[in-house]
Design a protein around this motif. Structure first.
Motif, PDB file in Angstrom:
ATOM      1  N   ALA A 161       0.589  -1.117   0.182  1.00 40.12           N
ATOM      2  CA  ALA A 161      -0.020   0.236   0.135  1.00 40.12           C
ATOM      3  C   ALA A 161       0.721   1.540  -0.376  1.00 40.12           C
ATOM      4  O   ALA A 161       1.648   1.305   0.341  1.00 40.12           O
ATOM      5  CB  ALA A 161      -0.992   0.413   1.632  1.00 40.12           C
ATOM      6  N   GLY A 162       0.349   2.095  -0.738  1.00 38.11           N
ATOM      7  CA  GLY A 162       1.443   3.154  -0.525  1.00 38.11           C
ATOM      8  C   GLY A 162       2.434   3.272  -1.720  1.00 38.11           C
ATOM      9  O   GLY A 162       3.243   4.411  -2.399  1.00 38.11           O
ATOM     10  N   LYS A 163       2.788   2.248  -2.422  1.00 35.89           N
ATOM     11  CA  LYS A 163       3.753   2.095  -3.346  1.00 35.89           C
ATOM     12  C   LYS A 163       3.098   1.563  -4.720  1.00 35.89           C
ATOM     13  O   LYS A 163       3.850   2.055  -6.056  1.00 35.89           O
ATOM     14  CB  LYS A 163       5.231   0.966  -2.971  1.00 35.89           C
ATOM     15  CG  LYS A 163       5.358   1.613  -1.017  1.00 35.89           C
ATOM     16  CD  LYS A 163       6.338   2.443  -0.923  1.00 35.89           C
ATOM     17  CE  LYS A 163       7.321   2.896  -0.010  1.00 35.89           C
ATOM     18  NZ  LYS A 163       8.255   3.793  -1.023  1.00 35.89           N
ATOM     19  N   THR A 164       2.828   0.032  -4.836  1.00 35.28           N
ATOM     20  CA  THR A 164       2.337  -0.298  -6.191  1.00 35.28           C
ATOM     21  C   THR A 164       0.556  -0.427  -5.899  1.00 35.28           C
ATOM     22  O   THR A 164      -0.211  -0.352  -7.270  1.00 35.28           O
ATOM     23  CB  THR A 164       1.971  -1.797  -6.155  1.00 35.28           C
ATOM     24  OG1 THR A 164       2.413  -2.554  -4.799  1.00 35.28           O
ATOM     25  CG2 THR A 164       4.212  -1.790  -6.911  1.00 35.28           C
ATOM     26  N   PHE A 165      -0.112   0.290  -4.745  1.00 36.46           N
ATOM     27  CA  PHE A 165      -1.932   0.689  -4.611  1.00 36.46           C
ATOM     28  C   PHE A 165      -1.573   1.521  -3.475  1.00 36.46           C
ATOM     29  O   PHE A 165      -1.064   1.643  -2.960  1.00 36.46           O
ATOM     30  CB  PHE A 165      -2.026  -0.845  -4.797  1.00 36.46           C
ATOM     31  CG  PHE A 165      -2.613  -1.137  -3.232  1.00 36.46           C
ATOM     32  CD1 PHE A 165      -3.487  -1.316  -2.543  1.00 36.46           C
ATOM     33  CD2 PHE A 165      -1.210  -2.889  -3.153  1.00 36.46           C
ATOM     34  CE1 PHE A 165      -3.245  -2.143  -0.923  1.00 36.46           C
ATOM     35  CE2 PHE A 165      -1.799  -2.845  -2.331  1.00 36.46           C
ATOM     36  CZ  PHE A 165      -2.338  -2.432  -1.429  1.00 36.46           C
ATOM     37  N   ARG A 166      -3.233   1.995  -3.937  1.00 42.19           N
ATOM     38  CA  ARG A 166      -3.350   3.087  -3.087  1.00 42.19           C
ATOM     39  C   ARG A 166      -5.634   2.828  -2.663  1.00 42.19           C
ATOM     40  O   ARG A 166      -5.669   2.996  -3.881  1.00 42.19           O
ATOM     41  CB  ARG A 166      -2.796   4.116  -2.644  1.00 42.19           C
ATOM     42  CG  ARG A 166      -3.295   5.296  -4.309  1.00 42.19           C
ATOM     43  CD  ARG A 166      -2.972   6.227  -4.524  1.00 42.19           C
ATOM     44  NE  ARG A 166      -3.517   7.121  -5.142  1.00 42.19           N
ATOM     45  CZ  ARG A 166      -2.557   7.852  -5.887  1.00 42.19           C
ATOM     46  NH1 ARG A 166      -1.163   8.697  -5.947  1.00 42.19           N
ATOM     47  NH2 ARG A 166      -3.073   8.776  -7.581  1.00 42.19           N
ATOM     48  N   TYR A 167      -5.623   3.148  -1.665  1.00 41.69           N
ATOM     49  CA  TYR A 167      -7.555   3.390  -1.605  1.00 41.69           C
ATOM     50  C   TYR A 167      -7.448   4.795  -1.097  1.00 41.69           C
ATOM     51  O   TYR A 167      -6.915   5.516  -0.679  1.00 41.69           O
ATOM     52  CB  TYR A 167      -7.415   2.086  -0.390  1.00 41.69           C
ATOM     53  CG  TYR A 167      -7.141   1.053  -0.058  1.00 41.69           C
ATOM     54  CD1 TYR A 167      -8.092   0.343  -0.879  1.00 41.69           C
ATOM     55  CD2 TYR A 167      -6.400   0.390   1.044  1.00 41.69           C
ATOM     56  CE1 TYR A 167      -8.016  -1.266  -0.873  1.00 41.69           C
ATOM     57  CE2 TYR A 167      -6.041  -0.942   0.610  1.00 41.69           C
ATOM     58  CZ  TYR A 167      -6.919  -1.863  -0.105  1.00 41.69           C
ATOM     59  OH  TYR A 167      -6.681  -3.462   0.640  1.00 41.69           O
ATOM     60  N   GLY A 168      -8.132   4.907  -2.113  1.00 42.84           N
ATOM     61  CA  GLY A 168      -9.358   6.173  -2.399  1.00 42.84           C
ATOM     62  C   GLY A 168     -10.729   6.308  -2.534  1.00 42.84           C
ATOM     63  O   GLY A 168     -10.965   5.493  -1.352  1.00 42.84           O
ATOM     64  N   GLU A 169     -10.604   7.297  -2.536  1.00 41.19           N
ATOM     65  CA  GLU A 169     -12.784   7.691  -2.214  1.00 41.19           C
ATOM     66  C   GLU A 169     -12.740   7.290  -3.605  1.00 41.19           C
ATOM     67  O   GLU A 169     -14.366   6.718  -3.245  1.00 41.19           O
ATOM     68  CB  GLU A 169     -12.507   8.947  -2.384  1.00 41.19           C
ATOM     69  CG  GLU A 169     -12.272  10.086  -1.673  1.00 41.19           C
ATOM     70  CD  GLU A 169     -12.628  11.177  -2.062  1.00 41.19           C
ATOM     71  OE1 GLU A 169     -13.076  11.986  -2.882  1.00 41.19           O
ATOM     72  OE2 GLU A 169     -12.337  12.411  -0.595  1.00 41.19           O
ATOM     73  N   GLN A 170     -12.475   6.562  -4.478  1.00 37.36           N
ATOM     74  CA  GLN A 170     -13.015   5.508  -5.683  1.00 37.36           C
ATOM     75  C   GLN A 170     -12.812   4.282  -5.564  1.00 37.36           C
ATOM     76  O   GLN A 170     -13.302   3.603  -6.422  1.00 37.36           O
ATOM     77  CB  GLN A 170     -12.291   6.362  -7.097  1.00 37.36           C
ATOM     78  CG  GLN A 170     -12.813   7.669  -6.807  1.00 37.36           C
ATOM     79  CD  GLN A 170     -14.282   7.583  -7.096  1.00 37.36           C
ATOM     80  OE1 GLN A 170     -14.709   7.273  -7.670  1.00 37.36           O
ATOM     81  NE2 GLN A 170     -15.031   9.125  -6.089  1.00 37.36           N
ATOM     82  N   GLY A 171     -11.790   4.119  -4.540  1.00 36.31           N
ATOM     83  CA  GLY A 171     -11.597   1.922  -3.902  1.00 36.31           C
ATOM     84  C   GLY A 171     -10.743   2.601  -4.480  1.00 36.31           C
ATOM     85  O   GLY A 171      -9.152   3.734  -4.442  1.00 36.31           O
ATOM     86  N   VAL A 172     -10.024   1.003  -5.379  1.00 33.96           N
ATOM     87  CA  VAL A 172      -8.426   1.022  -5.036  1.00 33.96           C
ATOM     88  C   VAL A 172      -7.814   1.566  -6.486  1.00 33.96           C
ATOM     89  O   VAL A 172      -8.724   1.164  -6.943  1.00 33.96           O
ATOM     90  CB  VAL A 172      -8.412  -0.564  -5.058  1.00 33.96           C
ATOM     91  CG1 VAL A 172      -7.001  -1.364  -4.877  1.00 33.96           C
ATOM     92  CG2 VAL A 172      -9.049  -1.059  -3.969  1.00 33.96           C
ATOM     93  N   GLU A 173      -6.457   1.968  -6.548  1.00 31.56           N
ATOM     94  CA  GLU A 173      -6.511   2.704  -7.492  1.00 31.56           C
ATOM     95  C   GLU A 173      -4.465   1.725  -7.512  1.00 31.56           C
ATOM     96  O   GLU A 173      -3.613   1.726  -6.884  1.00 31.56           O
ATOM     97  CB  GLU A 173      -5.535   4.197  -7.239  1.00 31.56           C
ATOM     98  CG  GLU A 173      -5.822   4.479  -8.586  1.00 31.56           C
ATOM     99  CD  GLU A 173      -4.580   5.984  -8.725  1.00 31.56           C
ATOM    100  OE1 GLU A 173      -4.416   6.537  -9.567  1.00 31.56           O
ATOM    101  OE2 GLU A 173      -4.974   6.831  -7.383  1.00 31.56           O
ATOM    102  N   GLY A 174      -4.515   1.413  -9.034  1.00 36.50           N
ATOM    103  CA  GLY A 174      -3.546   0.865  -9.299  1.00 36.50           C
ATOM    104  C   GLY A 174      -2.034   1.684  -9.512  1.00 36.50           C
ATOM    105  O   GLY A 174      -2.416   2.613 -10.199  1.00 36.50           O
ATOM    106  N   LEU A 175      -1.247   1.262  -8.873  1.00 35.40           N
ATOM    107  CA  LEU A 175       0.261   2.445  -9.241  1.00 35.40           C
ATOM    108  C   LEU A 175       1.331   2.194 -10.013  1.00 35.40           C
ATOM    109  O   LEU A 175       2.267   2.425 -10.094  1.00 35.40           O
ATOM    110  CB  LEU A 175       0.559   2.970  -7.745  1.00 35.40           C
ATOM    111  CG  LEU A 175      -0.629   3.674  -7.214  1.00 35.40           C
ATOM    112  CD1 LEU A 175      -0.119   3.820  -5.503  1.00 35.40           C
ATOM    113  CD2 LEU A 175      -0.979   4.920  -7.531  1.00 35.40           C
ATOM    114  N   ALA A 176       0.680   0.813 -10.545  1.00 34.60           N
ATOM    115  CA  ALA A 176       1.940  -0.197 -11.078  1.00 34.60           C
ATOM    116  C   ALA A 176       1.736   0.054 -12.797  1.00 34.60           C
ATOM    117  O   ALA A 176       2.782  -1.045 -12.932  1.00 34.60           O
ATOM    118  CB  ALA A 176       2.614  -1.436 -10.749  1.00 34.60           C
ATOM    119  N   GLY A 177       0.679   0.647 -12.653  1.00 31.76           N
ATOM    120  CA  GLY A 177       1.096   0.621 -14.218  1.00 31.76           C
ATOM    121  C   GLY A 177       1.912   1.073 -15.610  1.00 31.76           C
ATOM    122  O   GLY A 177       2.295   1.932 -15.522  1.00 31.76           O
TER     123      GLY A 177
END
Length: 209
Positions: A115-131
């Motif tokens: 969490a915080g490196k390759t994904f994060r939780y936000g208001e819209q749910g999970v966001e992947g960060l490694a695309g």
């Protein structure tokens, strides 16, 4: 490391070689179907782009520790994550053991799904960060688990990998599958021949982030 200079009109542009991370996780050494396939995939990709920088990690020969909360901050764990984040292409040798992934490979995923490196939780749910990365998985299965098989519901290796990579935003995902490799030499040879034919169609490309 900067690899070369390309000309664009009268302007010279530095080009940076793509980085490939090659992982194996089979405990079977030279007898492994997934190792043979992953090596063939890397060879094919290097044939398409000789400038590829390849880094290799054998998760069976040098297993990662199971994660602990204090362990996530240790240098070794940080280096595994940094190695993944730096890669443009990841080639994974993944045999299916007892309907799922080898624990050695699962431990690697536990080091990169942070969490915080390759994904994060936000208001819209999970966001992947490694695309923006490309992943090619060499998957071997002793039995037959294709969608049309009565055993399909027990396939938890490919499904698990798809779920974990999708969770961190990776959508450029290819599976090269050899299954039935425990059903005798004739079936194994046919499965490997089909999988290796698929490997020959693979070329290097970069996905837009």
């Amino acid at each position: 490391m900067l690899a070369s200079i390309a000309s664009r009109g009268t302007q010279q542009v530095w080009t940076v070689p793509m980085k490939l991370l090659h992982l194996d996780s089979s405990i079977q050494g030279d007898a492994s179907a997934s190792r043979r396939l992953s090596a063939a995939i890397v060879e094919q990709l290097r044939g398409s782009d000789a400038s590829l920088e390849v880094r290799y990690r054998d998760l069976a020969a040098a297993p990662l520790p199971h994660i602990t909360l204090p362990g996530l901050a240790r240098e070794a764990a940080v280096s595994v994550l940094d190695e993944f984040l730096a890669a443009d292409i990841i080639v994974i040798g993944a045999p299916m053991y007892n309907f799922g992934l080898p624990t050695q490979l699962k431990a690697w995923f536990d080091h990169i799904l942070i969490a915080g490196k390759t994904f994060r939780y936000g208001e819209q749910g999970v966001e992947g960060l490694a695309g923006g990365k490309r992943v090619v998985v060499a998957l071997s299965r002793g039995g037959i688990y294709a969608a049309s098989s009565p055993m399909a519901a027990n396939e938890h290796a490919e499904a698990h990998v798809r779920a974990m990579l999708g969770f961190i935003g990776i959508t450029d995902l290819t599976f090269i599958v050899a299954e039935g490799v425990a059903f005798g030499e004739e079936v194994r040879a046919a499965a490997m021949e089909g999988a290796l034919a698929e490997v020959k169609a693979i070329g290097v490309h970069a996905q837009a982030a």
